[in-house]
Design a protein around this motif. Sequence first.
Motif, short mmCIF file in Angstrom:
data_model
loop_
_atom_site.label_atom_id
_atom_site.label_comp_id
_atom_site.label_asym_id
_atom_site.label_seq_id
_atom_site.Cartn_x
_atom_site.Cartn_y
_atom_site.Cartn_z
N GLY A 8 11.01 -5.12 -2.40
CA GLY A 8 11.05 -4.79 -3.82
C GLY A 8 12.13 -3.79 -4.11
N ALA A 9 12.33 -3.56 -5.37
CA ALA A 9 13.36 -2.63 -5.83
C ALA A 9 12.99 -1.20 -5.47
CB ALA A 9 13.51 -2.76 -7.35
N PRO A 10 13.98 -0.31 -5.44
CA PRO A 10 13.68 1.10 -5.22
C PRO A 10 12.69 1.60 -6.27
CG PRO A 10 16.04 0.74 -5.07
CD PRO A 10 15.43 -0.55 -5.58
N GLY A 11 11.70 2.34 -5.82
CA GLY A 11 10.71 2.89 -6.74
C GLY A 11 9.57 1.93 -7.09
N ALA A 12 9.53 0.78 -6.44
CA ALA A 12 8.50 -0.22 -6.75
C ALA A 12 7.15 0.11 -6.13
CB ALA A 12 8.95 -1.60 -6.27
N GLY A 13 7.12 1.04 -5.15
CA GLY A 13 5.85 1.44 -4.55
C GLY A 13 5.63 0.93 -3.14
N LYS A 14 6.67 0.43 -2.50
CA LYS A 14 6.53 -0.10 -1.13
C LYS A 14 6.03 0.97 -0.17
CE LYS A 14 10.85 -1.11 -1.05
NZ LYS A 14 11.30 -0.70 -2.37
N THR A 15 6.61 2.14 -0.22
CA THR A 15 6.21 3.22 0.68
C THR A 15 4.78 3.66 0.39
OG1 THR A 15 8.49 3.95 0.88
CG2 THR A 15 6.79 5.54 1.50
N SER A 16 4.41 3.72 -0.86
CA SER A 16 3.04 4.10 -1.22
C SER A 16 2.03 3.10 -0.69
CB SER A 16 2.90 4.21 -2.75
OG SER A 16 3.74 5.22 -3.24
N ILE A 17 2.35 1.83 -0.79
CA ILE A 17 1.45 0.80 -0.27
C ILE A 17 1.35 0.91 1.24
CG2 ILE A 17 1.18 -1.69 0.07
CD1 ILE A 17 2.39 -2.02 -2.77
N ALA A 18 2.49 1.09 1.91
CA ALA A 18 2.48 1.21 3.37
C ALA A 18 1.65 2.41 3.82
CB ALA A 18 3.90 1.31 3.90
N ARG A 19 1.79 3.52 3.13
CA ARG A 19 1.00 4.72 3.48
C ARG A 19 -0.48 4.47 3.28
NH1 ARG A 19 4.92 8.90 0.43
NH2 ARG A 19 6.49 9.10 2.07
N ALA A 20 -0.84 3.82 2.19
CA ALA A 20 -2.25 3.54 1.92
C ALA A 20 -2.83 2.60 2.98
CB ALA A 20 -2.41 2.93 0.52
N LEU A 21 -2.06 1.61 3.37
CA LEU A 21 -2.53 0.69 4.42
C LEU A 21 -2.72 1.43 5.74
CD1 LEU A 21 -0.30 -2.40 3.59
CD2 LEU A 21 -2.79 -2.25 3.37
N ARG A 22 -1.77 2.29 6.07
CA ARG A 22 -1.87 3.07 7.32
C ARG A 22 -3.10 3.97 7.29
NH1 ARG A 22 3.44 5.33 8.48
NH2 ARG A 22 3.76 3.60 9.88
N GLN A 23 -3.38 4.61 6.16
CA GLN A 23 -4.55 5.48 6.03
C GLN A 23 -5.85 4.71 6.19
OE1 GLN A 23 -3.95 7.30 2.20
NE2 GLN A 23 -2.75 8.99 3.05
#
Length: 41
Positions: A8-23
Amino acid sequence: MRRYVLTGAPGAGKTSIARALRQRGYPVVDEAATDVIAAEQ
């Protein structure tokens, strides 16, 4: 094992989703291309 790629585009939330999945205990592999490109520049 199923594998998914977050794109996805920058700022789309990819990192947030990855962090939530890891948690939640899902295995997450960090993307390294950005680090490699930055090191070469």
